[in-house]
Write a protein that holds these residues in place. Structure first.
Motif: not given
Lengths: 411, 84
Positions: A238-239, A267-269, A272-273, A279-280
């Motif tokens: 996780y970030l 891939e980025i999307e 992110f999910d 964390s958000l």
């Protein structure tokens, strides 16, 4: 660790519409609610309410081993006296204790965390604990009969929240074990956002965003230099990043994934999910709580992630001005169980939602507690629903008497 | 890459980030902010442009540009500097 995010909130979309902001691009800011500090709440009430359950869970012997109280904040109400002195008193801690306060905009919480960890690692007082309290509030005010809202508010008002994160740092980490020495830091002088006068926030939103993006990349590259084999895509389950608003984190994640991990948009999307969204969740409901924001992002990641097997969390903190740091730590099943026992989600659900009329009235009432207030008795009848919102004893500011703040527990 | 090509790149990315600008007749004096791009959108447009240009400069340095023409000129001067 524990999070306390106040007793009242507003729906950010309703607020943005109330202010007549351009709603067409609003949703990509990824904000939902924000905590609003009431006049009888201040950085002390937030901090004590966050720390109290942690302190109450200690035995008297353990409690006596708290030898440092670090307050991390940009919302202090005194240039000399540290808020740690109030925390020390209100929480009834041992007097053989270091008390101090630390400022570096939104980086303060992580500066405090690293300071605490270094004290523990130094081994100078085996078994000692540090109480870390990151606490920040924003109060918007209008003078009666004044000009009202200026355009400068449009960015800050919907995103500025209030809240505190308290954590006990010791040689036995139960919730989150920080990787020793795994830190990349990056700082330089820039005038992006600041608090140049009491109760005033100023800044250049664009510059702050760009500086955050630059620092996120540079801090990670330094981390990678120091941690052999570190890989942005593979090392971290996780970030958790400083969250002024969700959209900023999304932009920073996209930037580093594109530049460093060479990932494609789809891939980025998905990444992110999977790795960032957990964390958000809390930040999206509390708003930007500045010095406490990265710590709340870590708490949110641990509460919402899958920790069936231990996961490494990559963390990024940015404080305007500026200083930033990318570091990491590991959380597992025990950490998640302990954190979930604090019921942070339920705590957020219980906040009283202010109407726009109540919120606007608050902007005038806030003048009673502006910086430098010498004497005032707070009105306990103001938004009374908030005072009992949590259904358990909650600390509130009762009075300021010759600059000294006096508090009481309300249930 | 000359200034005109960089300008075309910026406006192409502006259309990708904000679809309603796809058909917009961009002028050198147009400001992305005035066209409705918020700070996230603007940073995205700059990042996409830098990536295609293979130019690695601090994003914060692009803040000085007041409109798309100035941004194209600034990125052009940085790319010339980077090659020299």
């Amino acid at each position: 660790m524990n999070v306390f995010a106040g007793t009242a909130s507003v729906d950010v979309e309703k607020l943005a519409m109330h202010r007549g902001l351009d709603m067409t691009r609003f949703s990509n800011l990824l904000m939902k609610e924000k905590t609003v500090a009431l006049p009888y709440e201040d950085p002390i009430t937030f901090g004590v309410n966050a720390a109290k359950p942690l302190i109450d869970a200690l035995s008297p012997e353990e409690k006596d081993r708290i030898e440092v109280v670090i307050t991390c904040t940009e919302s202090a109400f005194d240039f000399g006296k540290s808020m740690s002195t109030y925390f020390h008193s209100l929480l009834g801690l041992n007097r053989n204790c270091r008390l101090f306060e630390l400022k570096n905009a939104c980086y303060s919480g992580i500066a405090g965390l690293q300071t605490a960890i270094n004290f523990i690692l130094s081994g100078v007082s085996p078994g000692a604990k540090v109480l870390l309290i990151a606490t920040d509030i924003s109060r918007f005010m209008v003078e009666e009969g004044g000009e009202g809202l200026t355009e400068d508010w449009s960015f800050f008002e919907p995103s500025s929240g209030a809240g505190a994160v308290a954590a006990l740092i010791s040689e036995i980490p139960h919730v989150f074990q920080v990787d020793v020495g795994a830190s990349g830091y990056y700082g330089y002088e820039v005038m992006d956002t600041c608090r140049p006068a009491p109760d005033k926030e100023a800044g250049d939103a664009d510059l702050s965003l760009l500086s955050y993006l630059d620092c996120c990349e540079k801090a990670f590259l330094e981390y990678q230099k120091r941690v052999e084999g570190a890989d942005l895509s593979a090392t971290f389950g996780y970030l958790a990043m400083h969250t002024p608003f969700g959209g900023m984190v999304k932009g920073a994640h996209r930037n580093i994934m594109r530049k460093i991990a060479k990932a494609r948009p789809a891939e980025i999307e998905a990444d992110f999910d999977r790795r960032v969204q957990p964390s958000l969740n809390y930040c999206q409901r509390v708003g930007n709580i500045m010095g406490a924001s990265t710590l709340m992002a870590i708490a949110s990641a641990i509460d919402h992630g899958d920790f069936g097997t231990s996961q490494r969390i990559g963390c990024f903190s940015y404080g305007s001005g500026c200083c930033s740091e990318f570091f990491s730590g590991v959380a597992g099943q025990e950490g998640q169980s302990r954190l979930r026992a604090q019921n942070i989600k339920q705590h957020l659900d219980r906040r009283y939602e202010l109407t726009m009329e109540e919120y606007d009235e608050l902007l005038v009432t806030n003048n009673t507690v502006k910086f430098g207030t010498r004497n005032v008795v707070l009105d306990a009848e103001f938004i009374p629903q908030a005072r009992t919102a949590h259904g358990k004893p909650t600390l509130f500011l009762k009075e300021i008497k010759e600059f000294h703040r006096e508090y009481d527990w309300v249930s | 890459m000359n200034k005109e090509e960089i300008f075309a790149l910026i406006t192409k990315h502006a259309g990708e980030v904000i679809p309603r600008l796809e058909q917009h007749d961009f002028q050198w004096t147009d400001s992305l902010r005035a066209l409705g791009a918020n700070s996230i959108d603007r940073s995205e447009i700059v990042m996409m442009t830098l990536e295609v240009m293979e130019l690695d400069i601090p994003l914060a340095e692009t803040i000085r540009a007041e409109n798309i023409g100035e941004l194209a000129a600034l990125l052009h001067s940085k790319s010339v500097g980077a090659q020299a």
